[in-house]
Design a protein around this motif. Structure first.
Motif, PDB file in Angstrom:
ATOM      1  N   MET A 298       4.759   8.618   2.149  1.00 64.74           N
ATOM      2  CA  MET A 298       4.912   7.207   1.796  1.00 64.74           C
ATOM      3  C   MET A 298       6.250   6.945   1.108  1.00 64.74           C
ATOM      4  O   MET A 298       6.910   5.931   1.373  1.00 64.74           O
ATOM      5  CB  MET A 298       3.757   6.770   0.880  1.00 64.74           C
ATOM      6  N   ALA A 299       6.670   7.843   0.231  1.00 60.85           N
ATOM      7  CA  ALA A 299       7.954   7.667  -0.447  1.00 60.85           C
ATOM      8  C   ALA A 299       9.106   7.742   0.549  1.00 60.85           C
ATOM      9  O   ALA A 299      10.067   6.965   0.453  1.00 60.85           O
ATOM     10  CB  ALA A 299       8.109   8.725  -1.536  1.00 60.85           C
ATOM     11  N   ALA A 300       9.020   8.646   1.499  1.00 62.70           N
ATOM     12  CA  ALA A 300      10.077   8.766   2.506  1.00 62.70           C
ATOM     13  C   ALA A 300      10.155   7.512   3.370  1.00 62.70           C
ATOM     14  O   ALA A 300      11.251   7.033   3.696  1.00 62.70           O
ATOM     15  CB  ALA A 300       9.827   9.995   3.375  1.00 62.70           C
ATOM     16  N   ILE A 301       9.006   6.958   3.744  1.00 64.46           N
ATOM     17  CA  ILE A 301       8.990   5.725   4.536  1.00 64.46           C
ATOM     18  C   ILE A 301       9.631   4.581   3.762  1.00 64.46           C
ATOM     19  O   ILE A 301      10.446   3.821   4.298  1.00 64.46           O
ATOM     20  CB  ILE A 301       7.546   5.365   4.928  1.00 64.46           C
ATOM     21  N   LEU A 302       9.284   4.468   2.493  1.00 63.83           N
ATOM     22  CA  LEU A 302       9.814   3.361   1.684  1.00 63.83           C
ATOM     23  C   LEU A 302      11.320   3.491   1.478  1.00 63.83           C
ATOM     24  O   LEU A 302      12.060   2.506   1.616  1.00 63.83           O
ATOM     25  CB  LEU A 302       9.092   3.326   0.339  1.00 63.83           C
ATOM     26  N   VAL A 303      11.789   4.693   1.168  1.00 65.05           N
ATOM     27  CA  VAL A 303      13.223   4.889   0.940  1.00 65.05           C
ATOM     28  C   VAL A 303      14.009   4.668   2.229  1.00 65.05           C
ATOM     29  O   VAL A 303      15.115   4.106   2.203  1.00 65.05           O
ATOM     30  CB  VAL A 303      13.484   6.304   0.373  1.00 65.05           C
ATOM     31  N   ALA A 304      13.442   5.071   3.352  1.00 62.62           N
ATOM     32  CA  ALA A 304      14.137   4.905   4.630  1.00 62.62           C
ATOM     33  C   ALA A 304      14.135   3.457   5.109  1.00 62.62           C
ATOM     34  O   ALA A 304      14.998   3.064   5.906  1.00 62.62           O
ATOM     35  CB  ALA A 304      13.500   5.793   5.700  1.00 62.62           C
ATOM     36  N   THR A 305      13.189   2.656   4.641  1.00 66.39           N
ATOM     37  CA  THR A 305      13.093   1.259   5.067  1.00 66.39           C
ATOM     38  C   THR A 305      13.916   0.335   4.187  1.00 66.39           C
ATOM     39  O   THR A 305      14.434  -0.689   4.650  1.00 66.39           O
ATOM     40  CB  THR A 305      11.625   0.799   5.057  1.00 66.39           C
TER      41      THR A 305
ATOM     42  N   TYR B 105       0.835  -1.210   0.000  1.00 63.77           N
ATOM     43  CA  TYR B 105       0.000   0.000   0.000  1.00 63.77           C
ATOM     44  C   TYR B 105       0.866   1.254   0.000  1.00 63.77           C
ATOM     45  O   TYR B 105       0.599   2.210  -0.732  1.00 63.77           O
ATOM     46  CB  TYR B 105      -0.904  -0.021   1.230  1.00 63.77           C
ATOM     47  N   ILE B 106       1.920   1.261   0.827  1.00 66.58           N
ATOM     48  CA  ILE B 106       2.840   2.408   0.852  1.00 66.58           C
ATOM     49  C   ILE B 106       3.490   2.591  -0.513  1.00 66.58           C
ATOM     50  O   ILE B 106       3.620   3.719  -1.011  1.00 66.58           O
ATOM     51  CB  ILE B 106       3.899   2.199   1.946  1.00 66.58           C
TER      52      ILE B 106
END
Length: 290
Positions: free
Chosen positions: A258-265, A31-32
């Motif tokens: 959402m993009a920041a969460i994905l890149v940081a994960t 979803y993210i």
């Protein structure tokens, strides 16, 4: 020999249940990922967005073009690498020292157990960090957690399980404790080192509370503090120092989050395959051998 029908049904039920659990855990990531590539109109008109009709990467261009975000990523990578090395160094050397027959060994074990059961608390720890001059530096994110008492006890127990005959043979050949530790104990402890390396790395990467507590200068903020500003406080100024309205054709704030969460994960997820070979053995530390 043909397996009974009841056994095969049980296996299929296990597969179905585990597949359902896996899909439940993977759905938030999917979803993210989908929301990070969508437009504002699609996001507002879809209750659950699975596949965007139009794929756009404006949010990724926005965050990767932010010097604040990139600098925070480098700070986090630096803290994770240095912190994990220090954690493993201190934990392994201290654990090995506690396996030797030295004076004060029982007292040291007692002190370790006390720190494991009774934490000093936030305020005393903050006062110590302040008194040692570690505030507003990356060392405040590393040194206060240089040794985890529980991990230390587990690693010590792992070292005790190494056959003592190897140490005795090394001593007969003229090896000292440092040589035994470097050439015998560490090579035989790769599963434990891989497991705790991953544990320590994930802890450092996901740590945001100490960054908020000990660092007032945004220049030293790790990426998790930036994510907190973006996601929890919905602060669009956390990346660029300006409002999104001042940026030409800005992406929606939701897609930026959402993009920041994905890149940081993603970086910490990429570490796991390299440690998987030894991690499967490391997670069995302390299990009963048959």
């Amino acid at each position: 020999m043909r397996r009974p029908m009841s056994s095969r049904i049980f296996d299929w039920m296990n597969v179905i249940v585990l597949a359902g659990i896996s899909m439940t855990m993977l759905f938030p990531f999917f979803y993210i990922f989908s929301v990070s590539f969508t437009t504002l109109e699609q996001y507002l008109h879809s209750e659950v967005l699975l596949f965007p009709r139009v794929w756009v990467a404006d949010a990724y261009r926005y965050i990767l073009g932010s010097e604040t975000f990139i600098h925070a990523m480098w700070i986090t990578i630096l803290v994770t690498i240095i912190g994990t090395v220090i954690n493993l160094l201190f934990t392994c050397t201290f654990a090995y020292a506690l396996t030797r027959n030295i004076y004060g060994q029982k007292l040291m074990l007692l002190l370790i157990l006390i720190t494991l059961l009774f934490s000093a608390g936030i305020i005393p720890t903050y006062l110590i960090v302040k008194a040692t001059g570690l505030l507003d530096s990356i060392w405040s994110l590393i040194l206060p957690v240089a040794i985890a008492p529980f991990n230390l006890i587990v690693v010590r127990q792992f070292f005790l399980n190494i056959p003592n005959e190897l140490n005795e043979a090394a001593v007969i050949d003229g090896a000292n404790d440092l040589t035994i530790f470097r050439k015998i104990v560490l090579p035989l402890s790769k599963p434990a080192l891989a497991a705790f390396c991953l544990f320590y790395a994930v802890t450092h990467w996901n740590n945001y509370f100490t960054g908020i507590l000990y660092i007032n200068n945004p220049f030293y903020w790790p990426i998790q503090v930036i994510l907190r500003q973006l996601v929890v406080q919905s602060d669009s100024k956390a990346l660029t120092g300006m409002d999104l309205a001042m940026v030409e054709n800005p992406p929606p704030p939701e897609t930026i989050q959402m993009a920041a969460i994905l890149v940081a994960t993603l970086p910490i997820l990429l570490v796991y395959p390299f440690l998987q070979k030894h991690f499967a053995k490391g997670v069995m530390l302390g299990s009963v051998k048959g």
